[in-house]
Design a protein around this motif. Sequence first.
Motif, PDB file in Angstrom:
ATOM      1  N   VAL A 120      14.486 -14.954   7.730  1.00 21.10           N
ATOM      2  CA  VAL A 120      13.326 -15.276   6.693  1.00 21.10           C
ATOM      3  C   VAL A 120      13.363 -14.162   5.932  1.00 21.10           C
ATOM      4  O   VAL A 120      13.259 -13.943   5.067  1.00 21.10           O
ATOM      5  N   GLU A 121      13.230 -12.885   6.555  1.00 19.97           N
ATOM      6  CA  GLU A 121      13.207 -11.665   6.054  1.00 19.97           C
ATOM      7  C   GLU A 121      14.412 -11.405   5.147  1.00 19.97           C
ATOM      8  O   GLU A 121      14.383 -10.930   4.020  1.00 19.97           O
ATOM      9  N   GLU A 122      15.636 -11.822   5.605  1.00 17.85           N
ATOM     10  CA  GLU A 122      16.933 -11.784   5.091  1.00 17.85           C
ATOM     11  C   GLU A 122      16.698 -12.442   3.568  1.00 17.85           C
ATOM     12  O   GLU A 122      17.114 -12.019   2.317  1.00 17.85           O
ATOM     13  N   LEU A 123      16.066 -13.520   3.686  1.00 13.25           N
ATOM     14  CA  LEU A 123      16.134 -14.489   2.525  1.00 13.25           C
ATOM     15  C   LEU A 123      15.221 -14.223   1.373  1.00 13.25           C
ATOM     16  O   LEU A 123      15.363 -14.075   0.104  1.00 13.25           O
ATOM     17  N   GLN A 175      20.427 -22.639  -1.491  1.00 11.57           N
ATOM     18  CA  GLN A 175      21.603 -23.225  -0.590  1.00 11.57           C
ATOM     19  C   GLN A 175      22.803 -21.968  -0.059  1.00 11.57           C
ATOM     20  O   GLN A 175      22.569 -21.070  -0.832  1.00 11.57           O
ATOM     21  N   GLU A 176      23.395 -22.354   0.703  1.00 12.05           N
ATOM     22  CA  GLU A 176      24.313 -21.321   1.205  1.00 12.05           C
ATOM     23  C   GLU A 176      25.115 -20.485   0.233  1.00 12.05           C
ATOM     24  O   GLU A 176      25.207 -19.468   0.218  1.00 12.05           O
ATOM     25  N   VAL A 179      23.086 -18.146  -1.639  1.00 11.71           N
ATOM     26  CA  VAL A 179      22.774 -17.254  -0.608  1.00 11.71           C
ATOM     27  C   VAL A 179      23.755 -16.161  -0.611  1.00 11.71           C
ATOM     28  O   VAL A 179      23.508 -15.022  -0.800  1.00 11.71           O
ATOM     29  N   GLN A 180      24.939 -16.445  -0.402  1.00 15.42           N
ATOM     30  CA  GLN A 180      26.154 -15.649  -0.481  1.00 15.42           C
ATOM     31  C   GLN A 180      26.410 -14.992  -1.737  1.00 15.42           C
ATOM     32  O   GLN A 180      26.684 -13.764  -1.896  1.00 15.42           O
ATOM     33  N   PHE A 181      26.096 -15.715  -2.923  1.00 17.37           N
ATOM     34  CA  PHE A 181      25.994 -15.088  -4.347  1.00 17.37           C
ATOM     35  C   PHE A 181      25.143 -13.812  -4.312  1.00 17.37           C
ATOM     36  O   PHE A 181      25.486 -12.790  -4.762  1.00 17.37           O
ATOM     37  N   LEU A 182      24.065 -14.125  -3.882  1.00 15.92           N
ATOM     38  CA  LEU A 182      22.689 -13.020  -3.985  1.00 15.92           C
ATOM     39  C   LEU A 182      23.086 -11.941  -2.944  1.00 15.92           C
ATOM     40  O   LEU A 182      22.816 -10.746  -3.259  1.00 15.92           O
ATOM     41  N   LYS A 183      23.728 -12.467  -1.873  1.00 16.26           N
ATOM     42  CA  LYS A 183      24.323 -11.160  -1.014  1.00 16.26           C
ATOM     43  C   LYS A 183      25.381 -10.385  -1.736  1.00 16.26           C
ATOM     44  O   LYS A 183      25.187  -8.936  -1.607  1.00 16.26           O
ATOM     45  N   LYS A 184      26.282 -10.932  -2.472  1.00 17.20           N
ATOM     46  CA  LYS A 184      27.184 -10.018  -3.285  1.00 17.20           C
ATOM     47  C   LYS A 184      26.403  -9.363  -4.276  1.00 17.20           C
ATOM     48  O   LYS A 184      26.749  -8.276  -4.755  1.00 17.20           O
ATOM     49  N   MET A 185      25.493  -9.975  -4.790  1.00 15.63           N
ATOM     50  CA  MET A 185      24.669  -9.350  -5.976  1.00 15.63           C
ATOM     51  C   MET A 185      24.217  -7.926  -5.349  1.00 15.63           C
ATOM     52  O   MET A 185      24.052  -6.906  -6.209  1.00 15.63           O
TER      53      MET A 185
END
Length: 218
Positions: A120-123, A175-176, A179-185
Amino acid sequence: MDLNSEILNRTQEVQQFALNAAAAKRNDEQKKIDQNFSDVIKMVAALVEHIISATKKTSFRCSEELSASVKELLQNSRNLTTSGAVRGDQVFGIKKTLNEINEEASSQWSEYYADETKSVEELLSLARNIAGSDVGSLLMDIRSAKDWKTNDACLDKMTLGLKNAKSLITKLDLQENIVQFLKKMMNQEATLADLDEEVMEWITREGIKSKIKIGFTR
Protein backbone atom coordinates in the motif's frame (compact mmCIF):
# COMPACT_ATOMS: atom_id res chain seq x y z
CA MET A 1 23.78 -0.41 90.40
CA ASP A 2 27.25 -1.90 90.11
CA LEU A 3 29.49 -1.43 87.11
CA ASN A 4 28.81 -4.89 85.67
CA SER A 5 25.01 -4.29 85.71
CA GLU A 6 25.48 -0.88 84.11
CA ILE A 7 27.58 -2.37 81.32
CA LEU A 8 25.06 -5.16 80.78
CA ASN A 9 22.15 -2.71 80.53
CA ARG A 10 24.02 -0.48 78.12
CA THR A 11 25.00 -3.50 76.03
CA GLN A 12 21.38 -4.65 75.83
CA GLU A 13 20.26 -1.18 74.82
CA VAL A 14 22.85 -1.04 72.06
CA GLN A 15 21.82 -4.50 70.82
CA GLN A 16 18.13 -3.51 70.82
CA PHE A 17 18.94 -0.31 68.95
CA ALA A 18 20.84 -2.35 66.37
CA LEU A 19 17.86 -4.73 66.01
CA ASN A 20 15.46 -1.82 65.59
CA ALA A 21 17.74 -0.21 63.00
CA ALA A 22 17.99 -3.49 61.06
CA ALA A 23 14.20 -3.91 61.16
CA ALA A 24 13.70 -0.35 59.91
CA LYS A 25 16.17 -0.97 57.11
CA ARG A 26 14.33 -4.17 56.14
CA ASN A 27 11.04 -2.26 56.12
CA ASP A 28 12.50 0.43 53.86
CA GLU A 29 13.93 -2.19 51.51
CA GLN A 30 10.63 -4.06 51.42
CA LYS A 31 8.76 -0.85 50.66
CA LYS A 32 11.05 -0.26 47.68
CA ILE A 33 10.56 -3.84 46.51
CA ASP A 34 6.79 -3.52 46.88
CA GLN A 35 6.79 -0.27 44.90
CA ASN A 36 8.91 -1.83 42.15
CA PHE A 37 6.55 -4.80 42.07
CA SER A 38 3.55 -2.48 41.80
CA ASP A 39 5.19 -0.66 38.88
CA VAL A 40 6.01 -3.93 37.12
CA ILE A 41 2.44 -5.21 37.54
CA LYS A 42 1.15 -2.02 35.91
CA MET A 43 3.55 -2.61 33.02
CA VAL A 44 2.31 -6.19 32.66
CA ALA A 45 -1.29 -4.96 32.57
CA ALA A 46 -0.37 -2.31 29.97
CA LEU A 47 1.29 -4.94 27.76
CA VAL A 48 -1.73 -7.26 27.89
CA GLU A 49 -4.13 -4.38 27.17
CA HIS A 50 -1.98 -3.30 24.22
CA ILE A 51 -1.91 -6.80 22.73
CA ILE A 52 -5.68 -7.12 23.11
CA SER A 53 -6.20 -3.67 21.57
CA ALA A 54 -3.89 -4.46 18.62
CA THR A 55 -5.73 -7.71 17.87
CA LYS A 56 -9.13 -5.98 18.08
CA LYS A 57 -8.25 -2.95 15.97
CA THR A 58 -6.10 -4.74 13.37
CA SER A 59 -5.63 -8.25 11.98
CA PHE A 60 -2.46 -8.68 14.07
CA ARG A 61 -2.17 -12.02 15.87
CA CYS A 62 0.53 -13.18 18.30
CA SER A 63 2.24 -16.49 17.73
CA GLU A 64 1.11 -19.40 19.91
CA GLU A 65 4.44 -19.32 21.70
CA LEU A 66 4.09 -15.62 22.53
CA SER A 67 0.50 -16.08 23.71
CA ALA A 68 1.63 -18.91 25.98
CA SER A 69 4.42 -16.74 27.41
CA VAL A 70 1.96 -13.91 28.15
CA LYS A 71 -0.42 -16.31 29.92
CA GLU A 72 2.44 -17.70 32.00
CA LEU A 73 3.58 -14.17 32.89
CA LEU A 74 0.06 -13.29 34.02
CA GLN A 75 -0.19 -16.41 36.16
CA ASN A 76 3.17 -15.81 37.80
CA SER A 77 2.20 -12.21 38.51
CA ARG A 78 -1.07 -13.31 40.11
CA ASN A 79 0.74 -15.88 42.23
CA LEU A 80 3.12 -13.25 43.58
CA THR A 81 0.33 -10.81 44.43
CA THR A 82 -1.19 -13.42 46.75
CA SER A 83 2.03 -14.77 48.24
CA GLY A 84 2.55 -12.04 50.86
CA ALA A 85 5.92 -10.31 50.92
CA VAL A 86 7.60 -10.27 47.51
CA ARG A 87 11.36 -10.71 47.16
CA GLY A 88 13.52 -8.48 45.03
CA ASP A 89 14.72 -11.40 42.88
CA GLN A 90 11.10 -12.34 42.13
CA VAL A 91 10.32 -8.82 40.94
CA PHE A 92 13.48 -8.88 38.81
CA GLY A 93 12.37 -12.18 37.27
CA ILE A 94 8.94 -10.83 36.34
CA LYS A 95 10.46 -7.69 34.83
CA LYS A 96 13.03 -9.69 32.85
CA THR A 97 10.29 -11.91 31.39
CA LEU A 98 8.17 -8.84 30.62
CA ASN A 99 11.03 -7.22 28.68
CA GLU A 100 11.63 -10.43 26.70
CA ILE A 101 7.93 -10.66 25.80
CA ASN A 102 7.85 -7.00 24.79
CA GLU A 103 10.84 -7.52 22.51
CA GLU A 104 9.21 -10.54 20.87
CA ALA A 105 5.87 -8.73 20.51
CA SER A 106 7.69 -5.78 18.94
CA SER A 107 9.42 -8.10 16.48
CA GLN A 108 6.16 -9.82 15.51
CA TRP A 109 4.40 -6.46 15.14
CA SER A 110 7.18 -5.21 12.84
CA GLU A 111 6.71 -8.25 10.59
CA TYR A 112 2.94 -7.77 10.59
CA TYR A 113 3.22 -4.04 9.86
CA ALA A 114 5.57 -4.63 6.93
CA ASP A 115 3.30 -7.31 5.41
CA GLU A 116 0.19 -5.18 5.94
CA THR A 117 1.49 -1.85 4.66
CA LYS A 118 4.41 -2.39 2.27
CA SER A 119 2.44 -2.75 -0.98
CA VAL A 120 0.00 0.00 0.00
CA GLU A 121 2.80 2.42 0.90
CA GLU A 122 4.57 1.62 -2.34
CA LEU A 123 1.47 2.32 -4.43
CA LEU A 124 0.78 5.51 -2.49
CA SER A 125 4.33 6.69 -3.10
CA LEU A 126 3.86 6.04 -6.81
CA ALA A 127 0.59 7.96 -6.77
CA ARG A 128 1.95 10.92 -4.77
CA ASN A 129 2.24 13.16 -7.86
CA ILE A 130 -1.21 12.14 -9.05
CA ALA A 131 -3.43 12.19 -5.97
CA GLY A 132 -1.98 15.31 -4.39
CA SER A 133 -1.77 16.09 -0.68
CA ASP A 134 -4.07 13.21 0.32
CA VAL A 135 -1.22 10.76 -0.19
CA GLY A 136 1.10 12.45 2.31
CA SER A 137 -1.64 12.56 4.92
CA LEU A 138 -2.51 8.89 4.41
CA LEU A 139 1.13 7.82 4.66
CA MET A 140 1.49 9.72 7.93
CA ASP A 141 -1.62 8.04 9.34
CA ILE A 142 -0.44 4.57 8.33
CA ARG A 143 3.07 5.11 9.71
CA SER A 144 1.78 6.44 13.04
CA ALA A 145 1.55 2.84 14.30
CA LYS A 146 4.82 1.58 12.85
CA ASP A 147 6.36 1.33 16.32
CA TRP A 148 5.04 -1.36 18.66
CA LYS A 149 5.11 1.13 21.55
CA THR A 150 2.15 2.97 20.13
CA ASN A 151 -1.27 3.83 21.52
CA ASP A 152 -4.89 3.13 20.62
CA ALA A 153 -5.29 6.43 18.79
CA CYS A 154 -2.37 5.57 16.49
CA LEU A 155 -3.78 2.10 15.84
CA ASP A 156 -7.07 3.71 14.84
CA LYS A 157 -5.27 6.15 12.55
CA MET A 158 -3.33 3.33 10.89
CA THR A 159 -6.46 1.23 10.34
CA LEU A 160 -8.43 4.13 8.89
CA GLY A 161 -5.41 5.24 6.86
CA LEU A 162 -5.08 1.80 5.26
CA LYS A 163 -8.80 1.70 4.50
CA ASN A 164 -8.76 5.12 2.85
CA ALA A 165 -5.51 4.34 1.02
CA LYS A 166 -6.95 1.16 -0.48
CA SER A 167 -10.03 3.11 -1.51
CA LEU A 168 -7.86 5.74 -3.20
CA ILE A 169 -5.78 3.10 -4.99
CA THR A 170 -8.95 1.42 -6.25
CA LYS A 171 -10.22 4.75 -7.61
CA LEU A 172 -6.90 5.35 -9.36
CA ASP A 173 -7.28 1.96 -11.07
CA LEU A 174 -3.57 1.15 -10.83
CA GLN A 175 -3.20 -1.92 -13.04
CA GLU A 176 0.11 -3.78 -13.06
CA ASN A 177 1.42 -2.24 -16.30
CA ILE A 178 0.56 1.24 -14.96
CA VAL A 179 2.36 0.48 -11.70
CA GLN A 180 5.43 -0.64 -13.65
CA PHE A 181 5.28 2.55 -15.72
CA LEU A 182 5.06 4.71 -12.59
CA LYS A 183 8.00 2.85 -11.04
CA LYS A 184 10.08 3.58 -14.12
CA MET A 185 8.98 7.22 -13.97
CA MET A 186 10.16 7.48 -10.35
CA ASN A 187 13.53 6.00 -11.35
CA GLN A 188 13.71 8.18 -14.48
CA GLU A 189 13.80 5.04 -16.62
CA ALA A 190 10.48 5.44 -18.51
CA THR A 191 10.58 5.72 -22.30
CA LEU A 192 7.97 6.20 -25.02
CA ALA A 193 7.96 2.42 -25.43
CA ASP A 194 6.32 2.15 -21.99
CA LEU A 195 3.40 4.34 -23.07
CA ASP A 196 1.15 1.59 -24.41
CA GLU A 197 -2.51 2.17 -25.17
CA GLU A 198 -3.75 1.22 -21.70
CA VAL A 199 -1.22 3.49 -19.96
CA MET A 200 -2.10 6.40 -22.26
CA GLU A 201 -5.82 5.88 -21.62
CA TRP A 202 -5.17 5.92 -17.86
CA ILE A 203 -3.04 9.11 -18.09
CA THR A 204 -5.78 10.83 -20.10
CA ARG A 205 -8.52 9.64 -17.77
CA GLU A 206 -6.67 10.93 -14.70
CA GLY A 207 -5.92 14.23 -16.42
CA ILE A 208 -2.19 14.11 -15.68
CA LYS A 209 -0.67 14.54 -19.16
CA SER A 210 1.02 17.76 -18.06
CA LYS A 211 2.63 15.98 -15.13
CA ILE A 212 4.34 13.29 -17.23
CA LYS A 213 7.84 14.16 -18.39
CA ILE A 214 10.07 11.82 -20.36
CA GLY A 215 13.60 12.90 -21.32
CA PHE A 216 16.37 11.63 -23.57
CA THR A 217 18.51 8.71 -22.39
CA ARG A 218 22.25 9.21 -22.19
